[in-house]
Design a protein around this motif. Structure first.
Motif, PDB file in Angstrom:
ATOM      1  N   PHE A   7      44.438  38.055  27.816  1.00 45.54           N
ATOM      2  CA  PHE A   7      43.651  37.527  29.082  1.00 45.54           C
ATOM      3  C   PHE A   7      42.095  38.158  29.185  1.00 45.54           C
ATOM      4  N   THR A   8      41.315  37.484  29.655  1.00 47.62           N
ATOM      5  CA  THR A   8      39.760  38.126  29.618  1.00 47.62           C
ATOM      6  C   THR A   8      39.252  37.680  30.915  1.00 47.62           C
ATOM      7  N   LEU A   9      37.967  38.337  31.240  1.00 51.64           N
ATOM      8  CA  LEU A   9      37.305  38.197  32.251  1.00 51.64           C
ATOM      9  C   LEU A   9      36.771  36.733  32.208  1.00 51.64           C
ATOM     10  N   ASP A  10      36.507  36.294  31.074  1.00 51.67           N
ATOM     11  CA  ASP A  10      36.022  34.866  30.845  1.00 51.67           C
ATOM     12  C   ASP A  10      37.022  33.918  31.205  1.00 51.67           C
ATOM     13  N   ASP A  11      38.307  34.047  31.075  1.00 50.06           N
ATOM     14  CA  ASP A  11      39.084  33.071  31.510  1.00 50.06           C
ATOM     15  C   ASP A  11      39.294  33.201  33.068  1.00 50.06           C
ATOM     16  N   LYS A  19      36.568  33.422  35.263  1.00 52.99           N
ATOM     17  CA  LYS A  19      35.052  33.274  35.755  1.00 52.99           C
ATOM     18  C   LYS A  19      35.194  32.091  36.569  1.00 52.99           C
ATOM     19  N   ASP A  20      35.740  30.913  36.317  1.00 48.02           N
ATOM     20  CA  ASP A  20      35.678  29.665  37.157  1.00 48.02           C
ATOM     21  C   ASP A  20      36.793  29.595  38.085  1.00 48.02           C
ATOM     22  N   LEU A  21      37.507  30.595  38.157  1.00 45.56           N
ATOM     23  CA  LEU A  21      38.842  30.459  39.357  1.00 45.56           C
ATOM     24  C   LEU A  21      38.224  30.791  40.576  1.00 45.56           C
ATOM     25  N   PRO A  22      38.992  29.913  41.611  1.00 42.32           N
ATOM     26  CA  PRO A  22      38.467  30.667  43.027  1.00 42.32           C
ATOM     27  C   PRO A  22      38.690  31.873  43.064  1.00 42.32           C
ATOM     28  N   GLY A  23      37.765  32.500  44.190  1.00 41.56           N
ATOM     29  CA  GLY A  23      37.704  33.764  44.309  1.00 41.56           C
ATOM     30  C   GLY A  23      38.932  34.724  44.313  1.00 41.56           C
ATOM     31  N   PRO A  24      39.730  34.468  45.500  1.00 35.24           N
ATOM     32  CA  PRO A  24      40.964  34.992  45.338  1.00 35.24           C
ATOM     33  C   PRO A  24      42.065  34.903  44.422  1.00 35.24           C
ATOM     34  N   VAL A  25      42.091  33.740  43.348  1.00 36.82           N
ATOM     35  CA  VAL A  25      42.813  33.529  42.392  1.00 36.82           C
ATOM     36  C   VAL A  25      42.456  34.567  41.343  1.00 36.82           C
ATOM     37  N   HIS A  81      43.495  37.871  42.021  1.00 34.23           N
ATOM     38  CA  HIS A  81      44.882  38.422  41.888  1.00 34.23           C
ATOM     39  C   HIS A  81      45.210  38.742  40.202  1.00 34.23           C
ATOM     40  N   PHE A  82      44.462  38.031  39.577  1.00 36.11           N
ATOM     41  CA  PHE A  82      44.700  38.347  38.368  1.00 36.11           C
ATOM     42  C   PHE A  82      44.269  39.961  37.927  1.00 36.11           C
ATOM     43  N   LEU A  83      42.983  40.242  38.702  1.00 37.57           N
ATOM     44  CA  LEU A  83      42.567  41.990  38.569  1.00 37.57           C
ATOM     45  C   LEU A  83      43.621  42.585  39.284  1.00 37.57           C
ATOM     46  N   TYR A  84      44.180  42.132  40.264  1.00 36.23           N
ATOM     47  CA  TYR A  84      45.258  42.994  41.181  1.00 36.23           C
ATOM     48  C   TYR A  84      46.489  43.054  40.368  1.00 36.23           C
ATOM     49  N   CYS A  85      46.912  42.319  39.729  1.00 38.05           N
ATOM     50  CA  CYS A  85      48.096  42.453  38.731  1.00 38.05           C
ATOM     51  C   CYS A  85      47.901  43.179  37.393  1.00 38.05           C
ATOM     52  N   GLY A  86      46.537  43.377  37.075  1.00 36.77           N
ATOM     53  CA  GLY A  86      46.207  44.327  35.866  1.00 36.77           C
ATOM     54  C   GLY A  86      46.392  43.406  34.733  1.00 36.77           C
ATOM     55  N   LEU A  87      46.214  42.047  34.557  1.00 40.44           N
ATOM     56  CA  LEU A  87      46.292  41.267  33.501  1.00 40.44           C
ATOM     57  C   LEU A  87      45.377  41.462  32.471  1.00 40.44           C
ATOM     58  N   ILE A  88      44.238  41.775  32.717  1.00 37.01           N
ATOM     59  CA  ILE A  88      43.099  41.677  32.064  1.00 37.01           C
ATOM     60  C   ILE A  88      43.363  42.445  30.732  1.00 37.01           C
ATOM     61  N   GLY A  89      43.214  42.017  29.477  1.00 38.04           N
ATOM     62  CA  GLY A  89      43.324  42.820  28.062  1.00 38.04           C
ATOM     63  C   GLY A  89      44.945  42.685  27.735  1.00 38.04           C
ATOM     64  N   THR A  90      45.616  42.228  28.628  1.00 34.78           N
ATOM     65  CA  THR A  90      47.040  42.178  28.208  1.00 34.78           C
ATOM     66  C   THR A  90      47.411  40.778  27.544  1.00 34.78           C
ATOM     67  N   ASN A 102      49.614  32.675  32.858  1.00 33.29           N
ATOM     68  CA  ASN A 102      48.946  31.682  31.813  1.00 33.29           C
ATOM     69  C   ASN A 102      48.926  30.428  32.174  1.00 33.29           C
ATOM     70  N   ILE A 103      50.055  29.916  32.983  1.00 33.97           N
ATOM     71  CA  ILE A 103      50.056  28.517  33.203  1.00 33.97           C
ATOM     72  C   ILE A 103      48.903  28.090  34.241  1.00 33.97           C
ATOM     73  N   ALA A 104      48.544  29.316  35.032  1.00 28.97           N
ATOM     74  CA  ALA A 104      47.342  28.926  36.039  1.00 28.97           C
ATOM     75  C   ALA A 104      46.115  28.759  35.578  1.00 28.97           C
ATOM     76  N   LEU A 105      46.108  28.825  34.101  1.00 33.62           N
ATOM     77  CA  LEU A 105      44.779  28.613  33.061  1.00 33.62           C
ATOM     78  C   LEU A 105      44.694  27.314  32.474  1.00 33.62           C
TER      79      LEU A 105
END
Length: 277
Positions: free
Chosen positions: A48-52, A54-60, A63-72, A170-173
């Motif tokens: 998962f990257t920040l680029d993934d 960037k176009d999602l709604p703000g709260p979504v 959520h990716f950041l809250y869960c610590g997904l970036i880089g995993t 990953n489904i959300a993307l």
């Protein structure tokens, strides 16, 4: 005539042995489908990257950041297992073990339910594959007591995949889901596949954790085959941190009936064990 009592005793013993042995046709069907799907699933090699997001709604995105997904690593499918869950059906509480698999590449979902009714084994098998949804129940390993299919079930299974899309993010993307921002704590999503669309509203808290999903694209269907229209919610009450990632800990499902809400799945708060592959 003297042989009849002995034959009956032997028959009863044979039935008891059959009910007690581990084998069941429904469990075997579920295991074979999971085996075939996992073998044919392409494993993701990306993170998962920040680029993934960037176009999602703000709260979504939050959520990716809250869960610590970036880089995993991005997951290809998920297994979720519940033990000793309260399942309310036909005004009865069943204690069930519930195991499900969700797949990313194509929106597919399979769930196996194991319980008993009056001491007799009861099994359930929910399936969504190639755009077709079904929900069946089997008692005593052999006898179907319901097998629900059709357009309403197809849509209900599809919106369930949408509801769980942030449990396996990953489904959300994927391209089959379209997101719309509502405000800082709400976002709408629509899933479209095999000519069918379903949608719902996600709710997030101020930290970015997804706490609820609500939709009117499901029909409340009971074990006796009766149907009622009602809104449906999936609720996350808590998160747990596993290998540095925040995952749902307690999941519940609710029907919002006119006479009041009914928590029909996991009212007792069983903890879910989620594994990504």
């Amino acid at each position: 005539m003297l042989l009849i009592p002995y034959v009956l005793v032997i028959l009863i013993i044979a039935i008891l042995i059959f009910l007690l042995i581990p084998y069941s046709k429904t469990r075997s069907e579920f295991n074979n489908i999971i085996l075939n799907n996992t073998k044919s699933t392409s494993k993701s090699t990306e993170n998962f990257t920040l680029d993934d997001i960037k176009d999602l709604p703000g709260p979504v995105a939050k959520h990716f950041l809250y869960c610590g997904l970036i880089g995993t690593p991005k997951m290809s499918y998920m297994k979720a297992a519940f033990q000793n869950v309260n399942l309310i059906s036909a005004n009865k509480i069943l204690k069930v073990n519930y195991t499900q698999y969700n797949f990313v590449e194509k929106p597919e979902r399979f769930a196996y339910i194991e319980s008993s009714l009056f001491g007799i084994p009861f099994e359930g098998f929910d399936s969504y594959k190639d755009g077709t949804g079904s929900m069946k129940g089997v008692i005593a390993k052999l006898f179907p007591i319901f097998d629900q299919r059709g357009p309403k079930m197809d849509k209900a299974c599809l919106v369930t995949i949408l509801a769980e899309s942030l449990f396996i993010p990953n489904i959300a993307l994927q391209d089959y889901i379209i997101w719309e921002e509502i405000d800082d704590t709400h976002a709408k999503a629509t899933i479209t596949c095999y000519g069918i669309s379903a949608s719902g509203i996600f709710t997030f808290n101020k930290d970015g954790a997804m706490i609820a999903f609500r939709t009117d694209d499901r029909i409340a269907t009971d074990m006796d085959g009766s149907e009622r229209e009602a809104e449906w919610s999936a609720i996350i009450e808590d998160y747990q941190t596993i290998d540095g990632i925040k995952l749902p800990k307690t999941l519940k499902a609710v029907w919002h009936f006119p006479e009041g809400d009914q928590i029909y799945f996991n009212e007792n708060g069983s903890i879910v064990e989620i594994t990504y592959y």
